[in-house]
Design a protein around this motif. Structure first.
Motif, PDB file in Angstrom:
ATOM      1  N   THR B 215       0.825  -1.211   0.000  1.00  0.00           N
ATOM      2  CA  THR B 215       0.000   0.000   0.000  1.00  0.00           C
ATOM      3  C   THR B 215       0.854   1.252   0.000  1.00  0.00           C
ATOM      4  O   THR B 215       0.505   2.226  -0.660  1.00  0.00           O
ATOM      5  CB  THR B 215      -0.969   0.045   1.197  1.00  0.00           C
ATOM      6  OG1 THR B 215      -0.627  -0.981   2.094  1.00  0.00           O
ATOM      7  CG2 THR B 215      -2.374  -0.149   0.761  1.00  0.00           C
ATOM      8  N   LEU B 216       1.966   1.240   0.719  1.00  0.00           N
ATOM      9  CA  LEU B 216       2.833   2.416   0.725  1.00  0.00           C
ATOM     10  C   LEU B 216       3.362   2.672  -0.685  1.00  0.00           C
ATOM     11  O   LEU B 216       3.326   3.811  -1.175  1.00  0.00           O
ATOM     12  CB  LEU B 216       4.003   2.227   1.702  1.00  0.00           C
ATOM     13  CG  LEU B 216       4.939   3.427   1.776  1.00  0.00           C
ATOM     14  CD1 LEU B 216       4.221   4.607   2.404  1.00  0.00           C
ATOM     15  CD2 LEU B 216       6.192   3.116   2.562  1.00  0.00           C
ATOM     16  N   THR B 217       3.837   1.603  -1.358  1.00  0.00           N
ATOM     17  CA  THR B 217       4.320   1.758  -2.724  1.00  0.00           C
ATOM     18  C   THR B 217       3.230   2.330  -3.619  1.00  0.00           C
ATOM     19  O   THR B 217       3.468   3.273  -4.388  1.00  0.00           O
ATOM     20  CB  THR B 217       4.779   0.399  -3.289  1.00  0.00           C
ATOM     21  OG1 THR B 217       5.595  -0.244  -2.323  1.00  0.00           O
ATOM     22  CG2 THR B 217       5.548   0.569  -4.571  1.00  0.00           C
ATOM     23  N   ALA B 218       2.024   1.753  -3.491  1.00  0.00           N
ATOM     24  CA  ALA B 218       0.931   2.169  -4.366  1.00  0.00           C
ATOM     25  C   ALA B 218       0.576   3.638  -4.147  1.00  0.00           C
ATOM     26  O   ALA B 218       0.476   4.418  -5.106  1.00  0.00           O
ATOM     27  CB  ALA B 218      -0.290   1.286  -4.127  1.00  0.00           C
ATOM     28  N   VAL B 219       0.412   4.028  -2.872  1.00  0.00           N
ATOM     29  CA  VAL B 219       0.021   5.410  -2.581  1.00  0.00           C
ATOM     30  C   VAL B 219       1.137   6.376  -2.974  1.00  0.00           C
ATOM     31  O   VAL B 219       0.896   7.423  -3.586  1.00  0.00           O
ATOM     32  CB  VAL B 219      -0.333   5.557  -1.084  1.00  0.00           C
ATOM     33  CG1 VAL B 219      -0.645   7.004  -0.752  1.00  0.00           C
ATOM     34  CG2 VAL B 219      -1.528   4.693  -0.729  1.00  0.00           C
ATOM     35  N   PHE B 220       2.388   5.991  -2.673  1.00  0.00           N
ATOM     36  CA  PHE B 220       3.510   6.854  -3.000  1.00  0.00           C
ATOM     37  C   PHE B 220       3.626   7.074  -4.505  1.00  0.00           C
ATOM     38  O   PHE B 220       3.763   8.208  -4.974  1.00  0.00           O
ATOM     39  CB  PHE B 220       4.817   6.276  -2.458  1.00  0.00           C
ATOM     40  CG  PHE B 220       6.019   7.076  -2.864  1.00  0.00           C
ATOM     41  CD1 PHE B 220       6.338   8.245  -2.191  1.00  0.00           C
ATOM     42  CD2 PHE B 220       6.811   6.681  -3.937  1.00  0.00           C
ATOM     43  CE1 PHE B 220       7.428   8.997  -2.580  1.00  0.00           C
ATOM     44  CE2 PHE B 220       7.890   7.421  -4.323  1.00  0.00           C
ATOM     45  CZ  PHE B 220       8.208   8.587  -3.643  1.00  0.00           C
ATOM     46  N   GLU B 221       3.575   5.959  -5.260  1.00  0.00           N
ATOM     47  CA  GLU B 221       3.704   6.088  -6.716  1.00  0.00           C
ATOM     48  C   GLU B 221       2.584   6.935  -7.287  1.00  0.00           C
ATOM     49  O   GLU B 221       2.786   7.686  -8.246  1.00  0.00           O
ATOM     50  CB  GLU B 221       3.719   4.703  -7.383  1.00  0.00           C
ATOM     51  CG  GLU B 221       4.967   3.876  -7.114  1.00  0.00           C
ATOM     52  CD  GLU B 221       6.230   4.471  -7.719  1.00  0.00           C
ATOM     53  OE1 GLU B 221       6.129   5.424  -8.517  1.00  0.00           O
ATOM     54  OE2 GLU B 221       7.325   3.985  -7.371  1.00  0.00           O
ATOM     55  N   GLY B 222       1.402   6.835  -6.688  1.00  0.00           N
ATOM     56  CA  GLY B 222       0.283   7.658  -7.135  1.00  0.00           C
ATOM     57  C   GLY B 222       0.591   9.136  -6.972  1.00  0.00           C
ATOM     58  O   GLY B 222       0.385   9.942  -7.884  1.00  0.00           O
ATOM     59  N   PHE B 223       1.125   9.494  -5.794  1.00  0.00           N
ATOM     60  CA  PHE B 223       1.442  10.902  -5.529  1.00  0.00           C
ATOM     61  C   PHE B 223       2.641  11.372  -6.336  1.00  0.00           C
ATOM     62  O   PHE B 223       2.781  12.553  -6.617  1.00  0.00           O
ATOM     63  CB  PHE B 223       1.710  11.108  -4.038  1.00  0.00           C
ATOM     64  CG  PHE B 223       0.468  11.414  -3.259  1.00  0.00           C
ATOM     65  CD1 PHE B 223       0.057  12.721  -3.083  1.00  0.00           C
ATOM     66  CD2 PHE B 223      -0.292  10.393  -2.718  1.00  0.00           C
ATOM     67  CE1 PHE B 223      -1.099  13.016  -2.374  1.00  0.00           C
ATOM     68  CE2 PHE B 223      -1.447  10.675  -2.013  1.00  0.00           C
ATOM     69  CZ  PHE B 223      -1.854  11.981  -1.842  1.00  0.00           C
ATOM     70  N   ASP B 224       3.528  10.429  -6.673  1.00  0.00           N
ATOM     71  CA  ASP B 224       4.776  10.762  -7.353  1.00  0.00           C
ATOM     72  C   ASP B 224       4.602  10.794  -8.871  1.00  0.00           C
ATOM     73  O   ASP B 224       5.541  11.044  -9.606  1.00  0.00           O
ATOM     74  CB  ASP B 224       5.848   9.731  -6.956  1.00  0.00           C
ATOM     75  CG  ASP B 224       7.250  10.248  -7.206  1.00  0.00           C
ATOM     76  OD1 ASP B 224       7.457  11.458  -7.006  1.00  0.00           O
ATOM     77  OD2 ASP B 224       8.111   9.454  -7.605  1.00  0.00           O
TER      78      ASP B 224
END
Lengths: 158, 262
Positions: B215-224
């Motif tokens: 989930t951290l990867t997913a949310v981070f990549e979304g914001f990035d």
């Protein structure tokens, strides 16, 4: 999607998720019978424990009654000390014989209890006096070879 | 001169990688600091549990069932050569709880839910919805990131448990119902071999760690994401690839610490 429907589905999801966790803990991990059951500890000294491992079962008449909790070496007598965690429900006489056995040729190594006739029972912290060490197959074969060789040598002399 | 250039490029790559890692970590801390929002506005988190958890149920349950059935068939085939076919239940339960359950569930979760989270946030960014939120003094980290993060972290361990359960049920169907093995031997051997702390608890710990990773990867990549159509698509791909690799690496490390020398 309506709020109520989402709530319902999330409720169902969390419920079956928790049920499967409980299933894994109770039915598969068998938590009910072990970890929580009150138990007492006894020690047993063996000359050789062979392939006995931590958490190996302790069986009496084939029924699992406990687990091996700790294995150490007595630095004075050079004996192996196995600490056995026995279920509180089961009582064994003081002269119980603990032996290290193997289920089948390749099976797991376990501690077997042969119950004696003593009136007194083992209590927490007691030591089992009568023990039988593991049978080391290599030693057995070595002995057999030695016997064969010596009988052959005797045959030559005659 | 050439070597100096090469070394410079290497140094730059290392520094960039470290800076990126630090950025992800600071993002993680920021999401954690915004946790109160996910709790006080539980409806948002509930909605994310629905999208990440409930909608992943079908793929998780079906995959688990089939993985269990196939493992039981192959295990029975090989174990019966050694007269140890009674241990099929042990084989499946151990393999599922210790490794396959958390890992495969997390990989499926990364593909099913992780990619969706990245694409959704990425598209919000590309269409300036995140900027609009900031204009209205709504923190996107609290409104968008925290609920998605906690929704995923809550769903994933439950999905992993369901995956293992489905697999053990599949193995039960194959060995007991189809092959005709003894019901008592199947459960009895399994219960004798599986330890609660060692196997079940470690399985849950693994799945929680994987949940955070995915989930951290997913949310981070979304914001990035770069706010273009191309940027969203490559961010979605990155989520699945990076999360999968991170899961496998984390699993290896955790296995070393959990099961070494036992």
């Amino acid at each position: 999607m309506q709020r109520a429907t989402i709530d319902l589905w999330v409720g169902i999801f969390v419920a079956i998720g928790v049920i499967s966790l409980v299933f894994l803990a109770l039915k598969v991990g068998n938590l009910m019978t072990w970890s929580n059951a009150p138990s007492y500890r006894v020690e047993a000294h063996f000359d050789n424990i062979g392939g006995l491992k931590l958490r190996a079962p302790v069986k009496a008449a084939g029924v699992v009654v406990g687990r091996v909790e700790n294995i150490t070496l007595d630095s004075v007598s050079y004996e192996a000390i196995a600490t056995l965690n026995i279920d509180q429900r089961y009582r064994f006489s003081k002269d119980t014989i603990a032996s290290i056995l193997t289920s089948g040729l390749l099976g797991e190594v376990y501690v077997g209890f042969d119950v004696g006739g003593d009136e007194e029972t083992l209590k927490d912290g007691d030591t089992i006096i009568k023990t039988q060490s593991a049978v080391i197959l290599e030693k057995l074969i070595g002995q057999f070879m030695l016997n064969q060789a010596s009988s052959l040598a005797q045959g030559d002399h005659k | 001169m050439n070597i100096a250039n090469w070394l410079r490029a290497l140094g730059q790559t290392t520094i960039n990688a470290l800076a990126h890692l630090g950025f992800i970590f600071r993002f993680f801390i920021a999401v954690l600091l915004n946790t109160p929002m996910a709790v006080t506005r539980a409806r948002l988190t509930l909605r994310e549990i629905y999208f990440a958890g409930v909608l992943s149920l079908v793929i998780i349950l079906v995959s688990g069932l089939f993985v269990g059935m196939v493992l039981a068939l192959q295990g029975y085939d090989i174990l019966s050569t050694y007269g140890a076919s009674d241990s099929v239940g042990v084989l499946v339960a151990m393999a599922m709880l210790r490794e396959l359950g958390p890992v495969v569930a997390a990989l499926l979760f990364a593909g099913r839910a992780g990619s969706a989270i990245t694409a959704e946030i990425g598209l919000m960014k590309a269409t300036d919805q995140l900027l609009a939120m900031e204009m209205m003094a709504v923190d996107p980290l609290a409104r968008v990131a925290a609920p998605r993060f906690w929704g995923g972290v809550i769903s994933m361990p439950l999905l992993a448990a369901l995956f293992s359960t489905a697999a053990i049920f599949g193995a039960y169907v194959i060995t007991v119902q189809l092959i005709g093995m003894d019901d008592g031997a199947f459960w009895g051997n399994m219960q004798a071999a599986v330890d609660f702390r060692m196997d079940v608890l470690n399985s849950v710990i693994k799945s929680i760690v994987f949940a955070v990773i995915v989930t951290l990867t997913a949310v981070f990549e979304g914001f990035d994401t770069e706010p273009t159509a191309e940027g969203v698509s490559s961010a979605t791909t990155r989520t699945v690839v990076h999360a999968s690799l991170a899961i496998l690496a984390a699993d290896f490390i955790m296995t070393i610490f959990m099961f070494r020398g036992v």
